[in-house]
Design an enzyme around this catalytic site. Structure first.
Site, PDB file in Angstrom:
ATOM      1  N   ARG A   1      31.730  75.734 100.791  1.00 43.53           N
ATOM      2  CA  ARG A   1      31.633  74.382 100.645  1.00 43.53           C
ATOM      3  C   ARG A   1      32.958  73.525 101.097  1.00 43.53           C
ATOM      4  NH1 ARG A   1      29.650  73.062  95.044  1.00 43.53           N
ATOM      5  NH2 ARG A   1      30.605  75.034  94.410  1.00 43.53           N
TER       6      ARG A   1
ATOM      7  N   TYR B   1      23.212  77.569  79.779  1.00 37.45           N
ATOM      8  CA  TYR B   1      22.657  78.711  80.082  1.00 37.45           C
ATOM      9  C   TYR B   1      21.307  79.061  79.723  1.00 37.45           C
ATOM     10  CZ  TYR B   1      23.174  83.454  82.082  1.00 37.45           C
ATOM     11  OH  TYR B   1      23.135  84.653  82.721  1.00 37.45           O
TER      12      TYR B   1
ATOM     13  N   ASN C   1      32.401  82.445  98.755  1.00 39.34           N
ATOM     14  CA  ASN C   1      33.812  82.839  98.310  1.00 39.34           C
ATOM     15  C   ASN C   1      33.751  83.257  96.769  1.00 39.34           C
ATOM     16  OD1 ASN C   1      33.160  79.972  98.094  1.00 39.34           O
ATOM     17  ND2 ASN C   1      35.102  79.493  97.245  1.00 39.34           N
ATOM     18  N   SER C   2      32.785  83.202  96.290  1.00 40.68           N
ATOM     19  CA  SER C   2      32.246  83.393  94.783  1.00 40.68           C
ATOM     20  C   SER C   2      32.436  85.022  94.676  1.00 40.68           C
ATOM     21  CB  SER C   2      31.180  82.974  94.258  1.00 40.68           C
ATOM     22  OG  SER C   2      30.096  83.756  94.863  1.00 40.68           O
TER      23      SER C   2
ATOM     24  N   PHE D   1      16.723  84.389  90.777  1.00 41.29           N
ATOM     25  CA  PHE D   1      16.929  86.021  90.469  1.00 41.29           C
ATOM     26  C   PHE D   1      17.822  85.763  89.192  1.00 41.29           C
ATOM     27  CE2 PHE D   1      19.924  89.472  89.979  1.00 41.29           C
ATOM     28  CZ  PHE D   1      18.909  90.500  90.032  1.00 41.29           C
TER      29      PHE D   1
ATOM     30  N   GLY E   1      21.883  80.780  90.996  1.00 43.92           N
ATOM     31  CA  GLY E   1      22.742  79.835  90.300  1.00 43.92           C
ATOM     32  C   GLY E   1      22.888  78.383  90.946  1.00 43.92           C
TER      33      GLY E   1
END
Length: 337
Positions: free
Chosen positions: A177, A56, A154-155, A266, A242
């Protein structure tokens, strides 16, 4: 109060659930200006998993306690209360180490929340809903009737984005996906749901016609970034937040140069650093109200007690989920709902 426990890690590694474990610890009485909070719910976000692997963009010093957001109940207050009373349900400050049964926090950092709302839904308020809201408002100017395309629909962010866009009159083309994820997006109200592939732009046209799509919202990276870019009109923008696919964003000069496609990133943490306090407060007030009235909600796959934090992290790191993983440090775990 029973013996407090926290999910602690002293190293980082490629298998995130192997580096963290629940341990007992001593919690001193609150210092002046602090409140003791019992944590009711704290989600396991992709950023939490990446923090455990060391990938991260912002890593806390070791040893550390997992969890970046959550909601709790005030058990004790010492000194100035800042409008709080014992028993209040509060939003925890970002980055506090929320995978714990109890913690002491400055009272002025706690945001009072409604009592009659599912704390699990409230626990996800500070990361995913504002990410979705800001990508719909701060990247390009969108009006009711405009179109956007998003992958990872779907996240958790994808679900919030779909709900917020519908409220604002914005049309969304949702991309996933795997075919097994299609129904979950339909269940959230997604009308147009497609499985990602090289021919995505053609199938988008087949589904919605020659609409002008000016914004692509990418959480996957790799070739999937370009798949979104090819769905946009010349001059359109892809915003990446992401890398679920594990690869860097790919975008050919054919689209970057000749179609004048803009690619930008972002990161909510950057927005927090730059936004004025009154804007942050207004955004959270709006989103908390939408969670409270049921407008915004996230599907929960499963929740785990603090002693099962390793199983929670392993489940969250799985690529085959259709819901959020949540830790309930002081409550029972639940099955998928």
């Amino acid at each position: 109060m029973s013996t407090p426990k926290q999910a602690r890690y002293e190293s980082r590694g490629p298998v995130p659930h192997e580096v963290i474990r629940a341990v007992e610890f001593e919690l001193p009485p609150p210092a002046a200006g602090e409140s003791r909070v019992a944590v009711l719910a704290a989600p396991v976000n992709p950023s939490d998993v990446l923090t455990l692997t060391g990938e991260y963009g912002q890593l806390p010093p070791l040893p550390a306690v997992g969890g970046n957001e959550g909601v709790g109940r005030v058990e004790a207050i010492r000194g100035e209360a800042h409008g709080l009373t014992e028993g209040d349900i509060v939003l925890l400050p970002v980055g506090c180490g929320s995978w714990t049964t109890h913690l002491n926090l400055p009272s002025k950092t706690l945001v009072k929340l409604p009592h009659d709302v599912d704390p699990v839904q409230l626990s996800m308020l500070t990361v995913n809903p504002p990410t979705a809201a800001l990508m719909l408002s701060d990247i390009i100017e969108l009006q009711p009737g405009d179109w956007v395309v998003q992958n990872a629909a779907n996240s958790a962010v994808g679900g919030y984005l779909l709900q917020l866009a519908r409220r604002r009159g914005i049309n969304v083309i949702n991309v996933v996906r795997r075919s097994s994820a299609v129904q979950a997006v339909h269940d959230l109200g997604g009308e147009h749901v497609l499985v990602d592939a090289e021919d995505l732009p053609k199938r988008v046209r087949d589904a919605v016609g020659d609409v002008h799509v000016r914004l692509g919202i990418d959480c996957v990276g790799g070739v999937h970034t370009e798949h979104l870019a090819r769905c946009l009109v010349p001059g359109g923008t892809v915003v990446n937040y992401g890398a679920m696919g594990g690869d860097r964003c790919m975008l050919s000069p054919r689209y970057l140069v000749f179609n004048d496609i803009h690619l930008r990133g972002f990161w909510l943490a950057q927005w927090f650093r730059k936004a004025r306090p009154e804007r942050r407060q207004a955004l959270f007030a709006e989103l908390a109200g939408l969670v409270a009235d049921g407008t915004l909600h996230a599907r929960i796959q499963a929740s785990y007690g603090i002693d099962h934090v390793r199983e929670a992290v392993q489940a969250a790191a799985s690529g085959a989920r259709d819901g959020k993983i949540v830790i309930e440090p002081n409550g029972p775990s639940r099955a998928a709902i």
